[in-house]
Design a protein around this motif. Structure first.
Motif, PDB file in Angstrom:
ATOM      1  N   SER A 164      -2.443  -4.648  -4.955  1.00  0.00           N
ATOM      2  CA  SER A 164      -2.382  -4.397  -3.509  1.00  0.00           C
ATOM      3  C   SER A 164      -3.786  -4.073  -3.014  1.00  0.00           C
ATOM      4  O   SER A 164      -4.524  -3.342  -3.668  1.00  0.00           O
ATOM      5  N   THR A 165      -4.123  -4.626  -1.864  1.00  0.00           N
ATOM      6  CA  THR A 165      -5.464  -4.456  -1.308  1.00  0.00           C
ATOM      7  C   THR A 165      -5.391  -3.682  -0.008  1.00  0.00           C
ATOM      8  O   THR A 165      -4.628  -4.029   0.895  1.00  0.00           O
ATOM      9  N   PHE A 166      -6.195  -2.628   0.071  1.00  0.00           N
ATOM     10  CA  PHE A 166      -6.301  -1.834   1.291  1.00  0.00           C
ATOM     11  C   PHE A 166      -7.674  -2.088   1.906  1.00  0.00           C
ATOM     12  O   PHE A 166      -8.702  -1.826   1.280  1.00  0.00           O
ATOM     13  N   ARG A 167      -7.680  -2.623   3.123  1.00  0.00           N
ATOM     14  CA  ARG A 167      -8.927  -2.964   3.803  1.00  0.00           C
ATOM     15  C   ARG A 167      -9.292  -1.870   4.802  1.00  0.00           C
ATOM     16  O   ARG A 167      -8.527  -1.543   5.692  1.00  0.00           O
ATOM     17  N   PHE A 168     -10.497  -1.288   4.640  1.00  0.00           N
ATOM     18  CA  PHE A 168     -10.931  -0.157   5.457  1.00  0.00           C
ATOM     19  C   PHE A 168     -12.002  -0.534   6.471  1.00  0.00           C
ATOM     20  O   PHE A 168     -12.531   0.352   7.145  1.00  0.00           O
ATOM     21  N   ASP A 190     -13.155  -2.925  -0.053  1.00  0.00           N
ATOM     22  CA  ASP A 190     -11.701  -2.849  -0.114  1.00  0.00           C
ATOM     23  C   ASP A 190     -11.263  -2.070  -1.350  1.00  0.00           C
ATOM     24  O   ASP A 190     -11.954  -2.046  -2.374  1.00  0.00           O
ATOM     25  N   PHE A 244       1.150   6.193   0.753  1.00  0.00           N
ATOM     26  CA  PHE A 244       0.249   5.356  -0.039  1.00  0.00           C
ATOM     27  C   PHE A 244       1.010   4.605  -1.128  1.00  0.00           C
ATOM     28  O   PHE A 244       0.793   3.403  -1.349  1.00  0.00           O
ATOM     29  N   LEU A 289       3.118   1.791   0.471  1.00  0.00           N
ATOM     30  CA  LEU A 289       2.294   0.661   0.894  1.00  0.00           C
ATOM     31  C   LEU A 289       1.793  -0.132  -0.316  1.00  0.00           C
ATOM     32  O   LEU A 289       1.740  -1.368  -0.268  1.00  0.00           O
ATOM     33  N   ALA A 290       1.405   0.561  -1.388  1.00  0.00           N
ATOM     34  CA  ALA A 290       0.944  -0.132  -2.590  1.00  0.00           C
ATOM     35  C   ALA A 290       2.050  -1.003  -3.171  1.00  0.00           C
ATOM     36  O   ALA A 290       1.806  -2.140  -3.609  1.00  0.00           O
ATOM     37  N   SER A 344      -3.820  -8.312   2.561  1.00  0.00           N
ATOM     38  CA  SER A 344      -4.325  -6.948   2.474  1.00  0.00           C
ATOM     39  C   SER A 344      -3.807  -6.102   3.631  1.00  0.00           C
ATOM     40  O   SER A 344      -3.520  -6.602   4.720  1.00  0.00           O
ATOM     41  N   VAL A 345      -3.693  -4.802   3.377  1.00  0.00           N
ATOM     42  CA  VAL A 345      -3.220  -3.880   4.395  1.00  0.00           C
ATOM     43  C   VAL A 345      -4.400  -3.440   5.259  1.00  0.00           C
ATOM     44  O   VAL A 345      -5.316  -2.774   4.759  1.00  0.00           O
ATOM     45  N   MET A 388      -6.042  -1.017   7.099  1.00  0.00           N
ATOM     46  CA  MET A 388      -5.842   0.401   7.349  1.00  0.00           C
ATOM     47  C   MET A 388      -6.360   0.823   8.725  1.00  0.00           C
ATOM     48  O   MET A 388      -5.739   1.655   9.399  1.00  0.00           O
TER      49      MET A 388
END
Length: 426
Positions: A47-51, A62, A109, A112-113, A121-122, A124
């Motif tokens: 899982s990818t979290f984009r900030f 990320d 978290f 979402l993961a 990607s999420v 954020m």
């Protein structure tokens, strides 16, 4: 929570501690339900979290995590927090708010993961900035509820104030061609609904809950009727609003992550920042706030020292209505540039839940409204990234979060002592 009781036979104070087990129980139940996700439906991939975005001055990389493993780690952390909550309750100590916040953050978290595995990607920043925008009318409504109930008047009519504000903002904003006039009209509409509530609840001592429910139904009926008879046939001239545009504050909007979330918003959101601070400061640092809290806790004592209880309650109910009306303006001046029947969709009741969840405190109520706004925006983000969560559950998500928050996470709360009680001067 502890209370001191005087024992007359010996003259010594006795402390009785009342412990709520609701929070530990809800922690255990939520942890068990969450653990079923990686157990019964493990997800392959990362899982990818984009900030960040391409326009950020400072690029933040990320965050990529293994979906199932991260969900299990979060489940273990949640289990540990649940054990701590049980130990605190067994020792007659309340669960601190910061521990609840950690639990909620780990739960979000981990979910979402698990949900974003193998999907897009999420975002954020988009998720959090959208949550802030959607929470704005809830925050205005919650602040109105806090002010009214701190003064001793139960404000069930927050939904009516939001809807009336949205309706008047659309009409006045369309006719004048400026959203500022619509914002003022929304405040006036919320104030008018609050005035009706005050007349029946404060002057004529009618049950405040019944008055609030009747006002909600009345405003829904009036706005729906006028929409069909007036707005729909004159859509171009009376129901087409020029909305507020997002304004980036120079310098602050360039701060990584925080800048795009907090400082690339519309004027209504910036006004919300000011109102939150003003209500908090006024409630705890001014004579106005002291008198408001006095008539909500013990109106007879307040009357004894020269405070006009009826006038104080009227003033605060009207202020609360104007603030809630500003929240209604968000729907037609920011979210959708036109009015639709029942477009608030129960937001007033969620705002009322935020008042209870926040224990009648403006800052805590704001935090609760932000949580509900996050849940509302999360359903849209999960749909975009192709989450396996059923669409029906995503539509239920904001209301499910509201129920769990108020029923379990709020713990033991005490409203103002005279909340809902009419004051009849003897």
């Amino acid at each position: 929570m502890s209370t001191t009781i005087e024992a007359p036979e010996i003259g010594a104070p006795r402390t009785v501690t009342v412990v709520s087990w609701k929070t530990p129980i809800i922690f255990i139940v939520m942890t068990a339900l969450f653990a079923l996700l990686p157990l019964l439906a493990p997800r392959e991939g990362d899982s990818t979290f984009r900030f960040g975005s391409g326009s950020d001055a400072i690029a933040i990389p990320d965050l990529v995590v293994p979906a199932t493993a991260t969900a299990w780690v979060c489940a273990l952390i949640m289990a540990a927090v649940s054990v701590v909550a049980v130990l605190l309750a067994s020792r007659r100590r309340s669960v601190p708010m910061w521990l609840t916040a950690i639990y909620v953050l780990v739960l979000i978290f981990g979910f979402l993961a698990w949900a974003a595995a193998g999907s897009g990607s999420v975002p954020m920043v988009g998720l959090l900035s959208g949550a802030l925008a959607l929470a704005t009318p809830l925050i205005f409504g919650a602040l109105g509820g806090v002010i009214g109930e701190r003064a001793g008047v139960v404000n069930i009519a927050i939904e009516a104030q939001l809807l009336a504000g949205a309706f008047c903002a659309a009409i006045v904003g369309s006719i004048t061609g400026t959203p500022w006039a619509g914002l003022v009209a929304a405040m006036a509409a919320g104030l008018l609904v609050a005035l009706v509530l005050g007349v029946f609840a404060i002057t004529y001592y009618v049950d405040q809950v019944i008055v609030g429910v009747v006002l909600n139904v009345l405003v829904v009926g009036i706005t729906t009727f006028l929409f069909r008879q007036v707005l729909a046939p004159n859509q171009a001239t009376m129901n087409t609003v020029t909305p507020f545009k997002a304004i980036a504050i120079p310098g602050l909007s360039e701060i990584p992550v925080i800048g795009p979330i907090l400082f690339r918003q519309t004027v209504v959101v910036y006004l919300m920042y000011i109102v939150v601070f003003a209500v908090w400061f006024g409630m705890y640092r001014t004579r106005w706030g002291l008198r408001m809290r006095a008539v909500g806790e013990h109106p007879q004592a307040a009357d004894t020292v020269g405070i006009n209880v009826a006038r104080t309650r009227y003033m605060n109910v009207l202020i609360a209505g104007a603030i809630a009306g500003m929240g209604g303006a968000f729907y037609t001046l920011v979210s959708v540039p036109r009015f639709n029947p029942e477009m608030t969709a129960g937001a007033g009741f969620i705002a009322l839940a935020a008042v209870i969840f926040g224990k009648w405190d403006p800052i805590r109520a704001t935090m609760a409204a932000l949580l509900f706004g996050f849940a509302t925006n999360l359903q849209g983000v999960l749909s975009v990234i192709g989450s396996p969560v059923p669409s029906q559950f995503m539509l239920m998500l904001p209301y499910v979060v509201t129920i769990f928050a108020v029923a379990g996470l709020v713990g033991r709360s005490r409203p103002p002592a005279a909340d809902g009680d009419p004051y009849i001067k003897s």
